[in-house]
Design an enzyme around this catalytic site. Sequence first.
Site, PDB file in Angstrom:
ATOM      1  N   ASN A  49     -46.912 -63.688   9.792  1.00 51.12           N
ATOM      2  CA  ASN A  49     -48.376 -63.229   9.423  1.00 51.12           C
ATOM      3  C   ASN A  49     -48.679 -64.286   8.132  1.00 51.12           C
ATOM      4  O   ASN A  49     -47.720 -64.464   7.330  1.00 51.12           O
ATOM      5  CB  ASN A  49     -48.246 -62.017   8.993  1.00 51.12           C
ATOM      6  CG  ASN A  49     -49.715 -61.462   8.645  1.00 51.12           C
ATOM      7  OD1 ASN A  49     -50.253 -61.420   7.604  1.00 51.12           O
ATOM      8  ND2 ASN A  49     -50.052 -60.457   9.526  1.00 51.12           N
ATOM      9  N   ALA A  50     -49.817 -64.490   7.811  1.00 47.78           N
ATOM     10  CA  ALA A  50     -50.153 -65.132   6.727  1.00 47.78           C
ATOM     11  C   ALA A  50     -49.953 -64.600   5.374  1.00 47.78           C
ATOM     12  O   ALA A  50     -49.521 -65.270   4.500  1.00 47.78           O
ATOM     13  CB  ALA A  50     -51.879 -65.466   6.862  1.00 47.78           C
ATOM     14  N   CYS A 107     -39.190 -59.719  12.481  1.00 54.45           N
ATOM     15  CA  CYS A 107     -38.194 -60.318  13.247  1.00 54.45           C
ATOM     16  C   CYS A 107     -38.055 -59.778  14.839  1.00 54.45           C
ATOM     17  O   CYS A 107     -38.871 -58.741  15.258  1.00 54.45           O
ATOM     18  CB  CYS A 107     -36.482 -60.188  12.817  1.00 54.45           C
ATOM     19  SG  CYS A 107     -36.480 -60.782  11.294  1.00 54.45           S
ATOM     20  N   GLU A 121     -35.923 -58.893  16.951  1.00 52.78           N
ATOM     21  CA  GLU A 121     -35.017 -57.639  16.997  1.00 52.78           C
ATOM     22  C   GLU A 121     -35.721 -56.430  16.802  1.00 52.78           C
ATOM     23  O   GLU A 121     -35.724 -55.440  17.865  1.00 52.78           O
ATOM     24  CB  GLU A 121     -33.726 -57.652  16.490  1.00 52.78           C
ATOM     25  CG  GLU A 121     -32.985 -59.106  16.549  1.00 52.78           C
ATOM     26  CD  GLU A 121     -33.185 -60.155  15.479  1.00 52.78           C
ATOM     27  OE1 GLU A 121     -34.328 -60.286  15.398  1.00 52.78           O
ATOM     28  OE2 GLU A 121     -32.014 -60.772  15.330  1.00 52.78           O
ATOM     29  N   CYS A 130     -30.652 -61.240  10.976  1.00 50.14           N
ATOM     30  CA  CYS A 130     -30.698 -60.713   9.499  1.00 50.14           C
ATOM     31  C   CYS A 130     -30.213 -59.406   9.042  1.00 50.14           C
ATOM     32  O   CYS A 130     -30.057 -58.457   9.893  1.00 50.14           O
ATOM     33  CB  CYS A 130     -31.942 -61.154   8.935  1.00 50.14           C
ATOM     34  SG  CYS A 130     -33.186 -59.798   9.170  1.00 50.14           S
ATOM     35  N   CYS A 183     -32.592 -56.315  10.556  1.00 48.43           N
ATOM     36  CA  CYS A 183     -32.409 -56.446  12.000  1.00 48.43           C
ATOM     37  C   CYS A 183     -31.102 -55.495  12.208  1.00 48.43           C
ATOM     38  O   CYS A 183     -30.985 -54.579  13.128  1.00 48.43           O
ATOM     39  CB  CYS A 183     -32.355 -57.603  12.389  1.00 48.43           C
ATOM     40  SG  CYS A 183     -33.865 -58.486  12.543  1.00 48.43           S
TER      41      CYS A 183
END
Length: 137
Positions: free
Chosen positions: A51-52, A59, A61, A90, A93
């Site tokens: 997202n901006a 992620c 997962e 990460c 996740c």
Amino acid sequence: MPLIDLETRTRLVKTALEVRRYAYAPYSHYPVGAALLASSGKIYSGVNVENASFPIGICAEPVAVYKAVSEGERSFEAIAIVSSNGATPCGFCRQVLSEFGLNILVIVANEDGKILQETLVADLLPGAFGSAYLNQK
Ligand code: THU
């Protein structure tokens, strides 16, 4: 390690590899694909969706986990994760996966579909925080 045959593991990696093309990663340019095997036998895919407003990105997962849970699944056997160079999940996740089982097999592969690591959520997140802590007085 859960007993998941090579054919199934290969199918998961192939699915993660195929869906990776749908990753929305215009900022990091690091597309990730995931394929989660539920105990029902169904496979749920996920990709990272950025997202901006950077921190809002998610992620691959958790997308796979949330898709599956929102369709009634609660029990999972394995997840394959594919990125260019075989990144391991990460911390966020790992926590998301641990909610549904420390015994889930985590298969990490690169964009050639080469499996670089096979491990358990328990090994990726020792001392995981879980629901047991919340039920104590
Ligand atoms: N990413 C994942 O989708 N899964 C991981 O386990 C590690 C990182 C994504 C998040 C972000 O969109 C991009 O990879 C670069 O960090």
